[in-house]
Design a protein around this motif. Structure first.
Motif: not given
Length: 106
Positions: A47-55
């Motif tokens: 979920e964190l990865i999805d939220f942050l996207g390319a970051d």
């Protein structure tokens, strides 16, 4: 999610804004504090990865690199034993509920 820290210094930088400002400057200290708060708000690392996207970039060594502003990267690893791995032995980020911050680098 639960966030832990590899060293006392990393813990201090992430939990005391004054320490982070001394080490990284005001702008990056705020970005770091926001990153930790965001990470703690999610149920899983996916979920964190999805939220942050390319970051947020999952790495080949099963670590997770996250941009802190434009000058720094935070490196996280899955912590504990209650996460799954796929058939190739790679971390399944949706199963990760604990991350450990292991370094912040330029």
């Amino acid at each position: 999610m639960i966030i832990s820290f590899e060293t006392h210094d990393l813990h201090e930088c992430c939990c005391r804004i004054e320490s982070a400002e001394e080490k990284f400057g005001s702008l990056h200290a705020q970005a770091l504090a926001t990153l930790i708060a965001d990470a703690e708000a999610f149920e899983s690392a996916a979920e964190l990865i999805d939220f942050l996207g390319a970051d947020a970039i999952p790495n080949q060594d099963d670590s997770l690199s996250v941009a802190i502003g434009s000058d720094y990267q935070a490196k996280f690893v899955a912590a504990g034993v209650r996460f799954a791995r796929n058939d190739e032995g790679r971390v399944i980020w949706s199963s990760v509920q604990r991350l450990k911050l292991v370094e912040i680098s330029p």
